[in-house]
Scaffold this motif. Structure first.
Motif, PDB file in Angstrom:
ATOM      1  N   ARG A  22      55.752  28.200  63.370  1.00 39.56           N
ATOM      2  CA  ARG A  22      55.661  28.366  64.809  1.00 39.56           C
ATOM      3  C   ARG A  22      54.750  29.542  65.122  1.00 39.56           C
ATOM      4  O   ARG A  22      54.740  30.542  64.411  1.00 39.56           O
ATOM      5  CB  ARG A  22      57.049  28.626  65.402  1.00 39.56           C
ATOM      6  N   CYS A  23      54.035  29.404  66.208  1.00 40.42           N
ATOM      7  CA  CYS A  23      53.179  30.498  66.649  1.00 40.42           C
ATOM      8  C   CYS A  23      54.031  31.735  66.883  1.00 40.42           C
ATOM      9  O   CYS A  23      55.054  31.673  67.554  1.00 40.42           O
ATOM     10  CB  CYS A  23      52.468  30.091  67.933  1.00 40.42           C
ATOM     11  N   ARG A  24      53.615  32.861  66.307  1.00 43.37           N
ATOM     12  CA  ARG A  24      54.432  34.068  66.407  1.00 43.37           C
ATOM     13  C   ARG A  24      54.259  34.750  67.762  1.00 43.37           C
ATOM     14  O   ARG A  24      55.014  35.657  68.101  1.00 43.37           O
ATOM     15  CB  ARG A  24      54.107  35.019  65.272  1.00 43.37           C
ATOM     16  N   PHE A  25      53.268  34.318  68.524  1.00 44.50           N
ATOM     17  CA  PHE A  25      53.042  34.963  69.818  1.00 44.50           C
ATOM     18  C   PHE A  25      53.903  34.338  70.912  1.00 44.50           C
ATOM     19  O   PHE A  25      54.369  35.021  71.807  1.00 44.50           O
ATOM     20  CB  PHE A  25      51.563  34.892  70.195  1.00 44.50           C
ATOM     21  N   CYS A  26      54.069  33.022  70.847  1.00 38.46           N
ATOM     22  CA  CYS A  26      54.860  32.350  71.883  1.00 38.46           C
ATOM     23  C   CYS A  26      56.136  31.780  71.282  1.00 38.46           C
ATOM     24  O   CYS A  26      56.895  31.104  71.960  1.00 38.46           O
ATOM     25  CB  CYS A  26      54.034  31.254  72.536  1.00 38.46           C
ATOM     26  N   VAL A  27      56.375  32.046  69.992  1.00 40.11           N
ATOM     27  CA  VAL A  27      57.570  31.569  69.298  1.00 40.11           C
ATOM     28  C   VAL A  27      57.701  30.053  69.415  1.00 40.11           C
ATOM     29  O   VAL A  27      58.783  29.518  69.603  1.00 40.11           O
ATOM     30  CB  VAL A  27      58.838  32.265  69.823  1.00 40.11           C
ATOM     31  N   GLY A  28      56.559  29.383  69.357  1.00 33.20           N
ATOM     32  CA  GLY A  28      56.582  27.931  69.336  1.00 33.20           C
ATOM     33  C   GLY A  28      56.668  27.273  70.698  1.00 33.20           C
ATOM     34  O   GLY A  28      56.670  26.061  70.801  1.00 33.20           O
ATOM     35  N   ILE A  48      52.037  42.305  87.269  1.00 33.51           N
ATOM     36  CA  ILE A  48      52.773  41.093  87.598  1.00 33.51           C
ATOM     37  C   ILE A  48      52.809  40.188  86.374  1.00 33.51           C
ATOM     38  O   ILE A  48      51.880  40.169  85.570  1.00 33.51           O
ATOM     39  CB  ILE A  48      52.142  40.329  88.779  1.00 33.51           C
ATOM     40  N   ARG A  49      53.907  39.484  86.249  1.00 33.38           N
ATOM     41  CA  ARG A  49      54.078  38.617  85.088  1.00 33.38           C
ATOM     42  C   ARG A  49      53.564  37.225  85.433  1.00 33.38           C
ATOM     43  O   ARG A  49      53.922  36.661  86.459  1.00 33.38           O
ATOM     44  CB  ARG A  49      55.555  38.560  84.700  1.00 33.38           C
ATOM     45  N   VAL A  50      52.703  36.700  84.594  1.00 34.05           N
ATOM     46  CA  VAL A  50      52.152  35.372  84.818  1.00 34.05           C
ATOM     47  C   VAL A  50      52.530  34.476  83.639  1.00 34.05           C
ATOM     48  O   VAL A  50      52.881  34.960  82.572  1.00 34.05           O
ATOM     49  CB  VAL A  50      50.618  35.405  84.965  1.00 34.05           C
ATOM     50  N   GLU A  51      52.454  33.194  83.862  1.00 32.19           N
ATOM     51  CA  GLU A  51      52.727  32.262  82.774  1.00 32.19           C
ATOM     52  C   GLU A  51      51.476  31.446  82.519  1.00 32.19           C
ATOM     53  O   GLU A  51      50.889  30.899  83.444  1.00 32.19           O
ATOM     54  CB  GLU A  51      53.889  31.339  83.155  1.00 32.19           C
ATOM     55  N   GLU A  52      51.054  31.418  81.272  1.00 35.60           N
ATOM     56  CA  GLU A  52      49.851  30.666  80.944  1.00 35.60           C
ATOM     57  C   GLU A  52      49.963  30.125  79.528  1.00 35.60           C
ATOM     58  O   GLU A  52      50.765  30.612  78.737  1.00 35.60           O
ATOM     59  CB  GLU A  52      48.613  31.555  81.075  1.00 35.60           C
ATOM     60  N   PRO A  53      49.172  29.093  79.220  1.00 35.22           N
ATOM     61  CA  PRO A  53      49.221  28.554  77.853  1.00 35.22           C
ATOM     62  C   PRO A  53      48.870  29.632  76.853  1.00 35.22           C
ATOM     63  O   PRO A  53      47.987  30.452  77.088  1.00 35.22           O
ATOM     64  CB  PRO A  53      48.143  27.453  77.863  1.00 35.22           C
ATOM     65  N   CYS A  54      49.574  29.646  75.743  1.00 30.66           N
ATOM     66  CA  CYS A  54      49.341  30.656  74.715  1.00 30.66           C
ATOM     67  C   CYS A  54      47.927  30.532  74.172  1.00 30.66           C
ATOM     68  O   CYS A  54      47.506  29.463  73.761  1.00 30.66           O
ATOM     69  CB  CYS A  54      50.369  30.480  73.595  1.00 30.66           C
ATOM     70  N   ARG A  55      47.213  31.624  74.193  1.00 30.13           N
ATOM     71  CA  ARG A  55      45.817  31.583  73.729  1.00 30.13           C
ATOM     72  C   ARG A  55      45.726  31.536  72.218  1.00 30.13           C
ATOM     73  O   ARG A  55      44.744  31.073  71.662  1.00 30.13           O
ATOM     74  CB  ARG A  55      45.079  32.832  74.211  1.00 30.13           C
ATOM     75  N   MET A  56      46.718  32.037  71.542  1.00 27.33           N
ATOM     76  CA  MET A  56      46.642  32.124  70.089  1.00 27.33           C
ATOM     77  C   MET A  56      46.843  30.769  69.425  1.00 27.33           C
ATOM     78  O   MET A  56      46.423  30.560  68.301  1.00 27.33           O
ATOM     79  CB  MET A  56      47.687  33.112  69.567  1.00 27.33           C
ATOM     80  N   CYS A  57      47.489  29.860  70.112  1.00 25.41           N
ATOM     81  CA  CYS A  57      47.736  28.544  69.516  1.00 25.41           C
ATOM     82  C   CYS A  57      47.259  27.429  70.430  1.00 25.41           C
ATOM     83  O   CYS A  57      47.514  26.258  70.181  1.00 25.41           O
ATOM     84  CB  CYS A  57      49.223  28.373  69.221  1.00 25.41           C
ATOM     85  N   ALA A  58      46.533  27.792  71.489  1.00 26.67           N
ATOM     86  CA  ALA A  58      45.992  26.814  72.440  1.00 26.67           C
ATOM     87  C   ALA A  58      47.095  25.957  73.051  1.00 26.67           C
ATOM     88  O   ALA A  58      46.891  24.792  73.377  1.00 26.67           O
ATOM     89  CB  ALA A  58      44.933  25.936  71.775  1.00 26.67           C
ATOM     90  N   GLY A  61      51.924  25.725  70.261  1.00 24.79           N
ATOM     91  CA  GLY A  61      53.139  26.304  69.712  1.00 24.79           C
ATOM     92  C   GLY A  61      53.101  26.403  68.199  1.00 24.79           C
ATOM     93  O   GLY A  61      54.081  26.782  67.575  1.00 24.79           O
ATOM     94  N   LYS A  62      51.964  26.074  67.622  1.00 25.11           N
ATOM     95  CA  LYS A  62      51.834  26.123  66.162  1.00 25.11           C
ATOM     96  C   LYS A  62      50.963  27.300  65.747  1.00 25.11           C
ATOM     97  O   LYS A  62      49.926  27.535  66.348  1.00 25.11           O
ATOM     98  CB  LYS A  62      51.221  24.819  65.649  1.00 25.11           C
ATOM     99  N   GLU A  63      51.400  27.980  64.704  1.00 20.93           N
ATOM    100  CA  GLU A  63      50.678  29.155  64.236  1.00 20.93           C
ATOM    101  C   GLU A  63      49.252  28.790  63.833  1.00 20.93           C
ATOM    102  O   GLU A  63      49.030  27.866  63.072  1.00 20.93           O
ATOM    103  CB  GLU A  63      51.430  29.747  63.041  1.00 20.93           C
ATOM    104  N   HIS A  64      48.276  29.496  64.379  1.00 17.19           N
ATOM    105  CA  HIS A  64      46.879  29.215  64.064  1.00 17.19           C
ATOM    106  C   HIS A  64      46.192  30.382  63.377  1.00 17.19           C
ATOM    107  O   HIS A  64      45.039  30.292  63.021  1.00 17.19           O
ATOM    108  CB  HIS A  64      46.118  28.868  65.345  1.00 17.19           C
TER     109      HIS A  64
END
Ligand SMILES: [Zn+2]
Ligand SMILES: [Zn+2]
Length: 77
Positions: A22-28, A48-58, A61-64
């Protein structure tokens, strides 16, 4: 509703093919909630807190970009 994408932008991505890390940045989750600076009317910076797709795994949710090297991975395999 949020969900993960099946694949990132790469064709035949070796990381998307596997689902054991699992991506360690978004925990999958494929999404993360970073804080972004926002300047209010008085010129003060707010965070401010925003929600966006994890950039590290596009958003998959998979570790890249695992910390371990490919050589270590092979030795452990
Ligand atoms: Zn991928
Ligand atoms: Zn991620």
């Amino acid at each position: 509703m949020t969900s993960t994408r099946e694949w990132c932008a790469l064709i035949d991505c070796e990381w998307c093919e596997r689902d054991d890390m699992r991506c360690r940045f978004c925990v999958g989750a494929g999404w993360w909630r970073p804080e972004k600076p926002h300047r209010d009317g008085n010129g003060a910076i707010d965070w401010i807190r925003v929600e966006e797709p994890c950039r590290m795994c596009a958003g998959t949710g998979k570790e890249h970009n695992p910390l371990m090297s490919a050589a270590d991975n092979r030795a452990a395999g």
